[in-house]
Design an enzyme around this catalytic site. Structure first.
Site, PDB file in Angstrom:
ATOM      1  N   ARG A   1      46.678  55.958  81.835  1.00  0.00           N
ATOM      2  CA  ARG A   1      45.726  56.668  80.965  1.00  0.00           C
ATOM      3  C   ARG A   1      44.335  56.658  81.595  1.00  0.00           C
ATOM      4  O   ARG A   1      43.625  57.668  81.597  1.00  0.00           O
ATOM      5  CB  ARG A   1      45.665  55.988  79.586  1.00  0.00           C
ATOM      6  CG  ARG A   1      46.845  56.275  78.689  1.00  0.00           C
ATOM      7  CD  ARG A   1      46.678  55.606  77.326  1.00  0.00           C
ATOM      8  NE  ARG A   1      47.935  54.991  76.916  1.00  0.00           N
ATOM      9  CZ  ARG A   1      48.063  53.830  76.309  1.00  0.00           C
ATOM     10  NH1 ARG A   1      46.987  53.113  76.025  1.00  0.00           N
ATOM     11  NH2 ARG A   1      49.241  53.365  75.975  1.00  0.00           N
TER      12      ARG A   1
ATOM     13  N   GLU B   1      51.994  55.244  70.307  1.00  0.00           N
ATOM     14  CA  GLU B   1      53.412  55.076  70.659  1.00  0.00           C
ATOM     15  C   GLU B   1      53.669  53.686  71.217  1.00  0.00           C
ATOM     16  O   GLU B   1      54.660  53.031  70.858  1.00  0.00           O
ATOM     17  CB  GLU B   1      53.817  56.134  71.684  1.00  0.00           C
ATOM     18  CG  GLU B   1      53.915  57.541  71.120  1.00  0.00           C
ATOM     19  CD  GLU B   1      54.179  58.583  72.186  1.00  0.00           C
ATOM     20  OE1 GLU B   1      54.810  59.610  71.869  1.00  0.00           O
ATOM     21  OE2 GLU B   1      53.742  58.378  73.344  1.00  0.00           O
ATOM     22  N   GLU B   2      52.787  53.222  72.085  1.00  0.00           N
ATOM     23  CA  GLU B   2      52.960  51.899  72.678  1.00  0.00           C
ATOM     24  C   GLU B   2      52.964  50.818  71.604  1.00  0.00           C
ATOM     25  O   GLU B   2      53.807  49.917  71.604  1.00  0.00           O
ATOM     26  CB  GLU B   2      51.849  51.637  73.700  1.00  0.00           C
ATOM     27  CG  GLU B   2      52.018  50.357  74.485  1.00  0.00           C
ATOM     28  CD  GLU B   2      50.938  50.157  75.527  1.00  0.00           C
ATOM     29  OE1 GLU B   2      50.982  49.124  76.220  1.00  0.00           O
ATOM     30  OE2 GLU B   2      50.048  51.021  75.646  1.00  0.00           O
ATOM     31  N   GLY B   3      52.017  50.905  70.667  1.00  0.00           N
ATOM     32  CA  GLY B   3      51.951  49.922  69.595  1.00  0.00           C
ATOM     33  C   GLY B   3      53.137  49.999  68.659  1.00  0.00           C
ATOM     34  O   GLY B   3      53.708  48.973  68.260  1.00  0.00           O
TER      35      GLY B   3
END
Length: 501
Positions: free
Chosen positions: A129, A167-169
């Site tokens: 990112r 999304e990662e979390g």
């Protein structure tokens, strides 16, 4: 025809009919047992392309799914040699080549006939990112090379992409709750069921470039940018989730040195979180090589900076706190930097950097906040010589960052995420659950199985082996008697023909 032959034919027919009746009766009355044939096992591959390293996880699940979501388990994890793929900005081909040893390993595990139908994903997180923000062209070149490398293998490659912070979390939250069986569990009725009256757990993730908090709040989420919905195992979940870019541990350590440098723009930097007596040199270019830190325009990038530790725990805590804005304003409750966050609720599992920074000091065993505070204070007040004696097996970097990393972890949890003395015992620091590494990849695989077609179970009627043997013997006897009967009938017809002649 002689009376004796007629009696033989009569008794033979009766015997055959009797055996046929008994056989049908036995087959009808035998209690059949439905048995499910072993279902086909499917495989999936997920690359976790983090900011500091990449790992490949091999998962599998039965083709038959539970309420639309596969029961996924981890087969193996393979750590890719070298740094994260974002570090290959000037050598994109190297990023692709680095993945091949782990792909070779996966091909030895997955049966050859199933490899071409094995869905394969690469998810990049905060490191990519940041690179995309800094230079989108280089980020695209890296993705092109890793896609090319994976495409050389006989798998169903479905693309490389950058995960959003949400999304990662969220995927990390799914992983935690799946492993703790709060989403689905195998019941006494020998089937997978959604557990009733079970509270789901929150997830706290600390990577190298970002940190994530995800939990099910007790109030409606007021900011739709932090609201996430999932449907897993037939149940809907409404979550709060947010990711803070540049607040991962690696970037925070760099930002702290940069902030100390910018305080006086001197070539000599006093670092209160480094042990007293520690010293290192680095250039301005090395310090300001990330979008998370902006170099002053007036400073020569080739200038060599000397960083010296002073071992001052109070000054260290103050310096770390200055990296945050804890003011929320009157609009709504927040975590930090004005980002909306409802009050933390329930039990939380803290993993990745949260676990590693405190485990290094042996502080992950459910200890009181007072003890944790005291221990970190002592470490931050230690000299470089004392730290080396305390951690003889650790690397130079681990010893140097012991105070900084643990101080930052505590500040983030208490002042950033608003845990306190009452809620601190609700945080459980873990690396693994049920021998599975905790992270976002398993949650990603679980979520992706919602779009992988399921295959129905195949049922057969299974009879006990002894019954099959008895039935076979009866059928054999029937065939023999039938043969005898037909032979006798032929003999009768032949005899009748002779009598007519």
């Amino acid at each position: 025809m002689s009376p004796r032959l007629l009696r033989m034919l009569g008794w033979g027919s009766a015997a055959v009919l009797g055996l046929l009746t008994v056989t049908v009766f036995v087959l009808v009355l035998i209690p059949a047992k439905d048995a499910v044939l072993p279902t086909k096992i499917k495989y999936g591959l997920v690359f976790d392309a983090g900011s500091t390293h990449t790992s490949l996880y091999i998962y599998r699940w039965p083709a038959h799914k539970e309420n639309g979501t596969g029961i996924v388990s981890q087969v193996e994890g393979c750590s890719v040699a070298g740094p994260g793929i974002s570090s290959y900005a000037d050598n994109p081909a190297g990023a692709g080549a680095s993945l091949k040893p782990c792909l070779d390993r996966a091909m030895k595990i997955i049966p050859a006939e199933q490899q071409r139908e094995t869905p394969t994903y690469l998810g990049a997180t905060a490191g990519m990112r940041l690179l995309r923000e800094e230079n989108s062209t280089k980020a695209e070149q890296i993705f092109a090379e890793v896609s090319k490398a994976i495409g050389e293998y006989p798998v169903d490659f479905r693309g490389a992409q950058i995960l959003t912070g949400s999304e990662e979390g969220s995927f990390g939250w799914i992983t935690v709750n799946y492993l703790l069986q709060t989403l689905v569990k195998f019941s006494f009725a020998e089937k997978w069921e959604h557990p009733q009256d079970t509270e789901v757990l929150g997830a706290l993730d600390l990577g190298g470039a970002s940190t994530q908090i995800t939990f099910q709040p007790g109030v409606p989420v007021e900011d739709r940018n932090t609201s996430v919905f999932f449907r897993l195992y037939g149940t809907d979940y409404s979550l709060y989730s947010h990711s803070y870019l540049c607040y991962g541990q690696k970037q925070v350590l760099k930002r702290l040195v940069a902030a100390l440098h910018q305080a006086n723009l001197s070539a000599e930097i006093s670092h209160p979180c480094y042990p007293q007596g520690y010293q290192e040199n680095l250039t301005v270019a090395e310090l300001y090589d990330s979008p998370c830190v902006q170099a002053p325009s007036s400073v020569n990038p080739d200038l060599v900076l000397s960083v010296m530790g002073t071992g001052d725990p109070a000054a260290c805590a103050t310096a770390v706190q200055r990296l945050f804005n804890f003011s929320c304003g009157a609009q709504w409750p927040c975590g930090f930097n004005g980002v909306y966050q409802p009050p933390v609720r329930g039990q939380f599992f803290a993993f990745s950097g949260f676990y590693h920074s405190l485990h290094f000091l042996n502080l992950t065993g459910g200890l009181s906040l007072s003890f944790v505070n005291t221990t970190i204070w002592k470490i931050c007040n230690s000299s470089w010589e004392q730290v080396q004696e305390l951690f003889p097996m650790a690397s130079r970097t681990q010893r140097r960052d012991a105070c900084t990393a643990s101080s930052y972890t505590l500040t983030l949890l208490l002042q950033g995420y608003k845990f306190n003395y009452t809620t601190w015992p609700n945080i459980h620091f873990v690396r693994q659950v049920a021998n599975v590494d905790v992270g976002w990849t398993l949650g990603c695989m679980l979520n992706l199985t919602n779009i992988i077609p399921s295959e129905p179970l195949t049922a057969v009627t299974e009879l006990p082996r002894s019954i099959w043997i008895a039935t076979t013997v009866l059928l054999a006897i029937m065939l023999i008697l039938t043969f005898c009967l037909l032979t006798a009938m032929c003999y009768q017809r032949n005899s009748s023909g002779y009598e007519q002649l």
